[in-house]
Write a protein that holds these residues in place. Structure first.
Motif, PDB file in Angstrom:
ATOM      1  N   GLY A 218       0.792  -1.226   0.000  1.00 13.25           N
ATOM      2  CA  GLY A 218       0.000   0.000   0.000  1.00 13.25           C
ATOM      3  C   GLY A 218       0.820   1.268   0.000  1.00 13.25           C
ATOM      4  O   GLY A 218       0.276   2.366   0.146  1.00 13.25           O
ATOM      5  N   ASP A 219       2.108   1.137  -0.205  1.00 16.26           N
ATOM      6  CA  ASP A 219       2.996   2.293  -0.112  1.00 16.26           C
ATOM      7  C   ASP A 219       2.759   3.337  -1.206  1.00 16.26           C
ATOM      8  O   ASP A 219       3.225   4.466  -1.094  1.00 16.26           O
ATOM      9  CB  ASP A 219       4.462   1.865  -0.148  1.00 16.26           C
ATOM     10  CG  ASP A 219       4.892   1.152   1.141  1.00 16.26           C
ATOM     11  OD1 ASP A 219       4.095   1.116   2.091  1.00 16.26           O
ATOM     12  OD2 ASP A 219       6.030   0.642   1.176  1.00 16.26           O
ATOM     13  N   LYS A 220       2.036   2.976  -2.243  1.00 16.02           N
ATOM     14  CA  LYS A 220       1.780   3.921  -3.333  1.00 16.02           C
ATOM     15  C   LYS A 220       0.331   4.398  -3.345  1.00 16.02           C
ATOM     16  O   LYS A 220      -0.147   4.898  -4.349  1.00 16.02           O
ATOM     17  CB  LYS A 220       2.165   3.304  -4.666  1.00 16.02           C
ATOM     18  CG  LYS A 220       3.662   3.067  -4.758  1.00 16.02           C
ATOM     19  CD  LYS A 220       4.093   2.617  -6.113  1.00 16.02           C
ATOM     20  CE  LYS A 220       5.620   2.480  -6.068  1.00 16.02           C
ATOM     21  NZ  LYS A 220       6.154   1.895  -7.248  1.00 16.02           N
TER      22      LYS A 220
ATOM     23  N   VAL B  42     -11.227  -7.625  -1.374  1.00 12.96           N
ATOM     24  CA  VAL B  42     -11.293  -9.080  -1.462  1.00 12.96           C
ATOM     25  C   VAL B  42     -11.089  -9.474  -2.929  1.00 12.96           C
ATOM     26  O   VAL B  42     -11.449  -8.729  -3.841  1.00 12.96           O
ATOM     27  CB  VAL B  42     -12.658  -9.575  -0.931  1.00 12.96           C
ATOM     28  CG1 VAL B  42     -12.802 -11.076  -1.088  1.00 12.96           C
ATOM     29  CG2 VAL B  42     -12.838  -9.173   0.529  1.00 12.96           C
ATOM     30  N   TYR B  43     -10.501 -10.622  -3.169  1.00 12.22           N
ATOM     31  CA  TYR B  43     -10.185 -11.145  -4.503  1.00 12.22           C
ATOM     32  C   TYR B  43      -9.024 -10.391  -5.162  1.00 12.22           C
ATOM     33  O   TYR B  43      -8.798 -10.504  -6.356  1.00 12.22           O
ATOM     34  CB  TYR B  43     -11.404 -11.157  -5.432  1.00 12.22           C
ATOM     35  CG  TYR B  43     -12.529 -12.026  -4.932  1.00 12.22           C
ATOM     36  CD1 TYR B  43     -12.430 -13.418  -4.984  1.00 12.22           C
ATOM     37  CD2 TYR B  43     -13.677 -11.466  -4.384  1.00 12.22           C
ATOM     38  CE1 TYR B  43     -13.459 -14.224  -4.516  1.00 12.22           C
ATOM     39  CE2 TYR B  43     -14.707 -12.261  -3.909  1.00 12.22           C
ATOM     40  CZ  TYR B  43     -14.590 -13.644  -3.977  1.00 12.22           C
ATOM     41  OH  TYR B  43     -15.611 -14.434  -3.511  1.00 12.22           O
ATOM     42  N   GLY B  44      -8.301  -9.553  -4.378  1.00 10.00           N
ATOM     43  CA  GLY B  44      -7.096  -8.916  -4.888  1.00 10.00           C
ATOM     44  C   GLY B  44      -7.306  -7.696  -5.766  1.00 10.00           C
ATOM     45  O   GLY B  44      -6.349  -7.194  -6.347  1.00 10.00           O
ATOM     46  N   VAL B  45      -8.519  -7.222  -5.877  1.00 12.36           N
ATOM     47  CA  VAL B  45      -8.783  -6.034  -6.683  1.00 12.36           C
ATOM     48  C   VAL B  45      -8.147  -4.816  -5.999  1.00 12.36           C
ATOM     49  O   VAL B  45      -8.438  -4.545  -4.834  1.00 12.36           O
ATOM     50  CB  VAL B  45     -10.312  -5.822  -6.863  1.00 12.36           C
ATOM     51  CG1 VAL B  45     -10.608  -4.524  -7.600  1.00 12.36           C
ATOM     52  CG2 VAL B  45     -10.936  -7.013  -7.564  1.00 12.36           C
ATOM     53  N   ARG B  46      -7.257  -4.105  -6.710  1.00 17.90           N
ATOM     54  CA  ARG B  46      -6.564  -2.934  -6.155  1.00 17.90           C
ATOM     55  C   ARG B  46      -7.411  -1.685  -6.413  1.00 17.90           C
ATOM     56  O   ARG B  46      -7.932  -1.491  -7.512  1.00 17.90           O
ATOM     57  CB  ARG B  46      -5.190  -2.734  -6.793  1.00 17.90           C
ATOM     58  CG  ARG B  46      -4.209  -3.867  -6.664  1.00 17.90           C
ATOM     59  CD  ARG B  46      -3.647  -4.104  -5.318  1.00 17.90           C
ATOM     60  NE  ARG B  46      -2.897  -3.014  -4.724  1.00 17.90           N
ATOM     61  CZ  ARG B  46      -2.422  -3.078  -3.480  1.00 17.90           C
ATOM     62  NH1 ARG B  46      -2.626  -4.160  -2.743  1.00 17.90           N
ATOM     63  NH2 ARG B  46      -1.759  -2.071  -2.976  1.00 17.90           N
ATOM     64  N   VAL B  47      -7.526  -0.861  -5.369  1.00 19.71           N
ATOM     65  CA  VAL B  47      -8.246   0.405  -5.468  1.00 19.71           C
ATOM     66  C   VAL B  47      -7.462   1.471  -4.709  1.00 19.71           C
ATOM     67  O   VAL B  47      -6.674   1.150  -3.814  1.00 19.71           O
ATOM     68  CB  VAL B  47      -9.693   0.313  -4.898  1.00 19.71           C
ATOM     69  CG1 VAL B  47     -10.544  -0.658  -5.707  1.00 19.71           C
ATOM     70  CG2 VAL B  47      -9.677  -0.073  -3.426  1.00 19.71           C
ATOM     71  N   PRO B  48      -7.708   2.745  -5.029  1.00 20.59           N
ATOM     72  CA  PRO B  48      -7.073   3.805  -4.244  1.00 20.59           C
ATOM     73  C   PRO B  48      -7.554   3.754  -2.794  1.00 20.59           C
ATOM     74  O   PRO B  48      -8.698   3.366  -2.522  1.00 20.59           O
ATOM     75  CB  PRO B  48      -7.549   5.097  -4.919  1.00 20.59           C
ATOM     76  CG  PRO B  48      -8.089   4.692  -6.246  1.00 20.59           C
ATOM     77  CD  PRO B  48      -8.516   3.263  -6.121  1.00 20.59           C
ATOM     78  N   LYS B  49      -6.704   4.162  -1.868  1.00 20.70           N
ATOM     79  CA  LYS B  49      -7.078   4.118  -0.450  1.00 20.70           C
ATOM     80  C   LYS B  49      -8.213   5.075  -0.112  1.00 20.70           C
ATOM     81  O   LYS B  49      -8.830   4.938   0.932  1.00 20.70           O
ATOM     82  CB  LYS B  49      -5.865   4.396   0.434  1.00 20.70           C
ATOM     83  CG  LYS B  49      -4.895   3.234   0.441  1.00 20.70           C
ATOM     84  CD  LYS B  49      -3.811   3.416   1.468  1.00 20.70           C
ATOM     85  CE  LYS B  49      -2.915   2.186   1.466  1.00 20.70           C
ATOM     86  NZ  LYS B  49      -1.951   2.215   2.551  1.00 20.70           N
TER      87      LYS B  49
END
Length: 182
Positions: free
Chosen positions: A8-10, A16-23
């Motif tokens: 999450g450093d960027k 869930v299921y590994g979907v990346r989203v902005p924090k």
């Protein structure tokens, strides 16, 4: 297992299921707010642990049940749309909360005026948790195609926390402070 992953450093995180989203994604904001409310409920319960009153074990058990269900809420919120939810909220969870509200409210004096949040530290913490849940609810209504039981549960949970704060304050014989008319 390390607690840090550096993933999450960027400024992104995984649903869930590994979907990346902005924090700052609304789902992350919603489940983070529910986690904050859950922590405040735990904070409130910590003030009850060393106190003695007739229904302490029962009320603490209810709070622990609610904290568990809030993890289920988090599971729903952190699951991307169209994916299978591991712990799905159901109408029965909402109905259970309504039963708890009715049970505690029956032990209280009827409200005749607005009250100021505060009182016993547990009561004050429950009032704070209630406002955090309301914020979470405002986030959740922005998520499309979400299980309607999630919104209903959060709505009822804020009502429960209000009644529970009043109940705790009454158990510890703390007089409610009413809103003063000017």
């Amino acid at each position: 297992m390390r607690i840090y992953t550096r993933s999450g450093d960027k400024g992104t995180t995984s649903l869930v299921y590994g979907v990346r989203v902005p924090k700052n994604d609304i789902r992350v904001e919603a489940y983070g707010t529910c986690d904050e409310a859950n922590s405040f409920i735990g904070f409130a319960v910590s003030f009850l642990q060393d106190k003695s009153f007739q229904e302490k074990e029962k009320i603490v058990k209810i709070f622990h049940e609610i904290q568990t269900i809030l993890f289920h809420v988090g599971a729903e919120l952190s699951t991307p749309e169209g994916k299978e939810v591991a712990w799905k909220l159901e109408e029965r969870h909402v109905k259970t909360l309504e039963g708890y509200i009715d049970e505690l409210d029956a032990k209280l004096q009827p409200l005749s005026n607005f009250i100021l949040p505060g009182g016993h530290p547990a009561g004050a913490a429950l009032h704070t948790a209630r406002t955090i849940v309301r914020r979470g609810e405002r986030c959740v209504v922005s998520i499309e195609n979400l299980n309607p039981a999630v919104v209903q549960y959060l709505n009822r949970l804020s009502d429960f926390l209000f009644v529970a704060a009043r109940y705790v304050n009454s158990v510890f014989q703390i007089e409610e402070q009413h809103l003063h008319q000017e």
